[in-house]
Structure formats: structure tokens, C-alpha cells
Design a protein around this motif. Structure first.
Motif, mmCIF file in Angstrom:
data_model
loop_
_atom_site.group_PDB
_atom_site.id
_atom_site.type_symbol
_atom_site.label_atom_id
_atom_site.label_comp_id
_atom_site.label_asym_id
_atom_site.label_seq_id
_atom_site.Cartn_x
_atom_site.Cartn_y
_atom_site.Cartn_z
ATOM 1 N N ASP A 1 0.846 -1.196 0.000
ATOM 2 C CA ASP A 1 0.000 0.000 0.000
ATOM 3 C C ASP A 1 0.883 1.248 0.000
ATOM 4 O OD1 ASP A 1 -1.858 1.987 0.308
ATOM 5 O OD2 ASP A 1 -2.690 1.240 2.203
ATOM 6 N N VAL A 2 1.023 1.869 -1.146
ATOM 7 C CA VAL A 2 1.893 3.039 -1.283
ATOM 8 C C VAL A 2 1.456 4.158 -0.337
ATOM 9 C CG1 VAL A 2 2.668 4.841 -2.859
ATOM 10 C CG2 VAL A 2 2.459 2.482 -3.672
ATOM 11 N N ALA A 3 0.151 4.323 -0.198
ATOM 12 C CA ALA A 3 -0.374 5.421 0.622
ATOM 13 C C ALA A 3 -0.082 5.234 2.106
ATOM 14 C CB ALA A 3 -1.882 5.548 0.407
ATOM 15 N N ALA A 4 0.212 4.000 2.505
ATOM 16 C CA ALA A 4 0.459 3.735 3.925
ATOM 17 C C ALA A 4 1.873 4.127 4.349
ATOM 18 C CB ALA A 4 0.219 2.251 4.225
ATOM 19 N N TRP A 5 2.760 4.338 3.397
ATOM 20 C CA TRP A 5 4.137 4.716 3.725
ATOM 21 C C TRP A 5 4.189 6.184 4.146
ATOM 22 C CZ3 TRP A 5 8.976 2.004 2.948
ATOM 23 C CH2 TRP A 5 8.808 0.657 2.573
ATOM 24 N N SER A 6 5.007 6.463 5.154
ATOM 25 C CA SER A 6 5.162 7.861 5.573
ATOM 26 C C SER A 6 6.045 8.629 4.617
ATOM 27 C CB SER A 6 5.747 7.924 6.983
ATOM 28 O OG SER A 6 7.073 7.393 7.003
ATOM 29 N N LYS A 7 6.914 7.918 3.904
ATOM 30 C CA LYS A 7 7.789 8.508 2.896
ATOM 31 C C LYS A 7 7.789 7.614 1.668
ATOM 32 C CE LYS A 7 9.183 11.786 5.666
ATOM 33 N NZ LYS A 7 8.815 13.205 5.432
ATOM 34 N N ASP A 8 8.163 8.174 0.534
ATOM 35 C CA ASP A 8 8.298 7.373 -0.688
ATOM 36 C C ASP A 8 9.222 6.189 -0.403
ATOM 37 O OD1 ASP A 8 9.218 6.334 -3.180
ATOM 38 O OD2 ASP A 8 8.744 8.219 -4.176
#
Length: 382
Positions: free
Chosen positions: A76-83
Motif C-alpha cells: 500500500d503506497v499510501a500507507a508509507w510515511s515517505k516514498d
């Protein structure tokens, strides 16, 4: 020859989104770095997988470092705090896919090798065996490279694998062996029919249930010296049937066994097949088992090499590491065919997770462990 900053090299590697089987330029970074230190580099491509074997020196002993540049998907890309591939450092912590598993270890060993070479501490050879196929099916990676090197007569005396072996705090554990792993799919074929006329059908589901019950009922063992007990886990049951009034024609299950040296993969595959056949006896159903042995159990026996690795960790971490065989499989299962192998790396708690991360200080501590390991290795194994 310039020094290597392990943290900056890790960041450069993370910025290459090398999700298996993609390389995305990660192997080029490793090759360029090692070539700059005087290593003779060989790219060994099998199928679509990039591999690298690099060696500094031509004499023995040859201490090899093994690792992988490939990483698992981000999720889940959106769950990461940073890229996940920006490799940002926040509050002294490096965030990114591969920060722990295991681009940091590759960078740390390269930095340690650079210092050892500059200090004239390599009277023998240092080599790197780096693959891009550890997180995938692992058919065209380390396995193929090991086979090729063995066929050529390449001598590797000992190997360190940079997997994240620490459990809770840095340096609390190294791996001196691994359990074996076998996956198996059981498919029971029956005769589809109407539920109101069971005499015209043959239901495969009860057969599959009997087979799984028999497999799970057996206590495989009570453990083995240095190993935990073997365990069987059913991972999937599938009956492709959407109707409520139809006896299905097929039923399938998948299972995995993690096993210690009490067993072999072939023995366990034969046992699974025998239980499936027994469950189908007296019925019109047929059972078929498709096994896949990922690796056999192995142990690097205690001795000078394991003691040397443990001492290097203890010097830096301030604690004697546990010599463990727990956890999943790694490419050490292939390398053991060439030489004794020990795994030592960072804390693995965030590997494969969202916001995978490694404290910068611990990456530098891992480099320090590798530096001591290299220096002591060539003193001990002359």
C-alpha cells in the motif's frame, strides 16, 4: 581508492526500485562500487535475473559475502510515511524498501572491504556473490551462480550472508543454520454430480479432509540439536464450486513444512503422497501430490569460523549473539554446498513491512562488525 560511506551507498541502492525480478540498475551500482575497489566483476545473468560474482585477490583463503539486491513489493503506497524508494533519513532512521532486507548489508560489507583493502588486511581474497532473485522463486539466482562456480572449481572457503538476523536489538542473534522447507499441493479428483444423487458422483472433499487430518495428526519430531521442532501448516484449501446443489469434481489444498535435519525433503514428499493415496483408497477419487522442495535443513557446526563471527558481533554490540537456526529460508541453503556459511545482519523487525527502516547508527555498527570480521578472518585462516 576512496572510502565508501555505507549509509549513502545504501540510499543509492534503495533508489533503484529492484522489485523481483526487476533489477532497475541496482546491480550496476554494486558492480561499479566493487570495480572501483579493484574487484574483478562478472555479471552472471540467468533468465531475466541479474547476478554478480566479484573477487578481490587470487589466493586463498577466499572470504565471500553473499546478499541480494532484489526487494519485495511496496504494498500500500499510501500507507508509507515517505516514498519507499526515496531513501529519506528521518530522525537518524533510513526509511525505504530494502533498508533492512538487505541493501544496507551489501553497502556495509563493501565499506568494510574498502577499509580492509586500504589497510593491507587482505592477504587472501574477498568475494561478493550478489543476486537479484532471493525474494522470488530463487531459481535463477544464487542457486545457479553456485552451480556455475562449483563447475568451474572456484574455491570459496567461508561465507557471510547479510540477511537481517538480529531479533530484538542489534547483535543479539546470528544464524548458523536454517530449517528446510517443502511446499506441496494436494489435488483430489472425483466425479461431479447432483447432491440429491450422491451414488452418481464421487465427492473429493471428504478424501481431502481425511488426508489433511492424517498429515496434521502426526508429530513430526520433538526437535533436533540446535533446531526447533518441525511444523506442518495448511496454507490453502480450495473447492472451485459456486453452486449449493452440486457435488464438486475437484478439491485442492496447499501446505508447507519447515523441517529440521530429522527429515529430508524427499522423505516428507513421499509421506505426503502416501497419506493422500491412503485417504483415497476405496473411493473412485484419485489423489495427486505436487511437491516443491525449497531447501534442505543445514547447520554450520560450531568451530573457529562461528566463534570468529560471534566475537566480531560481541565486540561491536557489547553482547554475545545467540547462534540460532530459527526463521525462514535464505540463500545460505544454496551456498552451503560450497563452504561453511553464517548469516549476520541488522534487526529484521520491519523487513517486508510498510515503512521498512534501519537506524543509521546500526548500519554503521554492522559495517564495524564486518570490518572486525574481515581483519580477524585473515589472521585466523592463513
Amino acid at each position: 581508492m576512496s572510502a565508501i560511506d555505507a549509509v549513502e551507498l545504501t540510499r543509492e541502492l534503495i533508489r533503484k526500485p529492484s522489485v523481483t525480478p526487476a533489477d532497475a540498475g541496482a546491480m550496476d551500482v554494486v558492480e561499479r562500487t566493487l570495480a572501483g575497489l579493484g574487484f574483478v566483476c562478472r555479471r552472471m545473468r540467468f533468465g531475466e535475473i541479474e547476478n554478480l560474482y566479484a573477487r578481490y585477490g587470487t589466493t586463498r583463503p577466499n572470504l565471500c559475502f553473499a546478499g541480494h539486491t532484489d526487494v519485495v513489493p511496496v504494498g500500500d503506497v499510501a500507507a508509507w510515511s515517505k516514498d519507499a524508494f526515496a531513501a529519506e533519513v528521518v530522525g537518524g532512521v533510513l526509511i525505504g524498501r530494502g533498508a533492512v532486507d538487505m541493501k544496507s548489508a551489501i553497502a556495509a560489507f563493501a565499506a568494510a572491504a574498502a577499509r580492509a583493502i586500504a589497510a593491507g588486511q587482505v592477504p587472501g581474497s574477498i568475494s561478493f556473490l550478489i543476486t537479484g532473485d532471493e525474494e522470488g522463486v530463487a531459481l535463477d539466482g544464487t542457486k545457479r551462480v553456485v552451480e556455475a562456480l562449483a563447475a568451474e572449481g572456484e574455491a570459496i572457503d567461508h561465507c557471510v550472508v547479510g540477511e537481517p538476523t538480529s531479533s530484538e536489538i542489534f547483535g543479539d542473534m546470528v544464524k548458523v543454520g536454517r530449517r528446510g522447507s517443502i511446499n506441496a499441493e494436494i489435488e483430489v479428483t472425483g466425479v461431479q454430480g447432483h447432491v440429491a444423487y450422491p451414488h452418481r458422483a464421487a465427492n473429493p472433499v471428504p478424501v481431502l479432509i481425511r488426508a489433511l487430518a492424517a498429515l496434521q495428526a502426526r508429530v513430526l519430531d520433538e526437535g533436533y540439536p540446535e533446531f526447533q521442532p518441525s511444523n506442518l501448516e495448511v496454507t490453502k484449501i480450495d473447492v472451485p464450486n459456486t453452486a449449493t446443489n452440486v457435488i464438486p469434481g475437484v478439491a485442492r489444498a496447499r501446505l508447507n513444512i519447515r523441517f529440521n535435519p530429522t527429515h529430508t525433503g524427499a522423505e516428507l514428499a513421499a509421506w505426503i503422497a502416501a497419506e493422500a493415496d491412503k485417504a483415497a483408497e476405496g473411493t473412485p477419487c484419485k489423489a495427486a501430490v505436487t511437491p516443491q522442495i525449497s531447501g534442505e535443513a543445514f547447520l554450520t557446526e560450531p568451530g573457529p569460523f562461528t566463534e570468529l563471527v560471534a566475537a566480531a558481533v560481541a565486540d561491536v554490540a557489547g553482547r554475545a549473539p545467540e547462534l540460532s537456526t530459527t526463521g525462514g529460508t535464505s540463500d545460505a541453503r544454496f551456498i552451503r554446498a560450497l563452504c561453511p556459511v553464517v548469516e549476520v545482519g541488522l534487526v529484521g523487525q520491519t523487513m517486508h513491512q510498510v515503512d521498512e527502516r534501519a537506524p543509521v547508527a546500526e548500519i554503521r555498527m554492522l559495517q564495524a562488525v564486518y570490518e572486525r570480521l574481515i581483519a580477524r578472518y585473515f589472521e585466523a585462516f592463513k
